[in-house]
Design a protein around this motif. Structure first.
Motif, PDB file in Angstrom:
ATOM      1  N   LEU A  29       1.306   3.530  -3.164  1.00 27.12           N
ATOM      2  CA  LEU A  29       2.406   3.427  -4.133  1.00 27.12           C
ATOM      3  C   LEU A  29       3.647   2.791  -3.513  1.00 27.12           C
ATOM      4  N   ARG A  30       3.833   2.978  -2.204  1.00 28.91           N
ATOM      5  CA  ARG A  30       4.960   2.336  -1.537  1.00 28.91           C
ATOM      6  C   ARG A  30       4.743   0.823  -1.476  1.00 28.91           C
ATOM      7  N   LEU A  31       3.508   0.412  -1.232  1.00 24.77           N
ATOM      8  CA  LEU A  31       3.201  -1.011  -1.149  1.00 24.77           C
ATOM      9  C   LEU A  31       3.162  -1.678  -2.520  1.00 24.77           C
ATOM     10  N   HIS A  32       2.758  -0.931  -3.528  1.00 22.05           N
ATOM     11  CA  HIS A  32       2.650  -1.461  -4.895  1.00 22.05           C
ATOM     12  C   HIS A  32       3.416  -0.547  -5.848  1.00 22.05           C
ATOM     13  N   PRO A  33       4.737  -0.672  -5.912  1.00 29.04           N
ATOM     14  CA  PRO A  33       5.530   0.235  -6.746  1.00 29.04           C
ATOM     15  C   PRO A  33       5.278   0.073  -8.245  1.00 29.04           C
ATOM     16  N   ASP A  34       4.615  -1.007  -8.657  1.00 28.87           N
ATOM     17  CA  ASP A  34       4.321  -1.197 -10.069  1.00 28.87           C
ATOM     18  C   ASP A  34       3.156  -0.322 -10.545  1.00 28.87           C
TER      19      ASP A  34
END
Length: 94
Positions: A29-34
């Motif tokens: 989730l940190r790498l892909h906040p979307d």
């Protein structure tokens, strides 16, 4: 003979250690906040609805801000709107 009644309802917790899965989920989730947490869990390869729900609920508990974070945040003070009539101003105060 005395009969002891068991606890009612569903048991609390499964006892499964998901700390490594939760850490991977947080990193994803940190790498892909979307991504939403449920989608990220599916991307990790989980398809069982029970496992998805368990991981999502544990992640919410871990990622929830603590009470100390609220204490450190500046307090917002609600002010009554500036009106000439005192009864109208009193209605807007919460």
């Amino acid at each position: 003979m005395m009969k002891t009644n068991g606890k009612r309802g569903r048991p609390k917790g499964t006892g499964i250690d998901d700390s490594d899965r939760i850490a991977r989920l947080a990193e994803l989730l940190r790498l892909h906040p979307d991504l939403k947490p449920t989608t990220a869990i599916r991307v990790m390869g989980f398809s069982d609805p029970s496992a998805i729900r368990r991981l999502r609920d544990k992640f919410k508990l871990v990622s929830r801000p603590s009470a100390s974070a609220y204490a450190a945040a500046p307090q917002l003070v609600a002010r009554a709107p500036e009106t000439s009539h005192p009864d109208l101003a009193a209605r807007h105060v919460r």
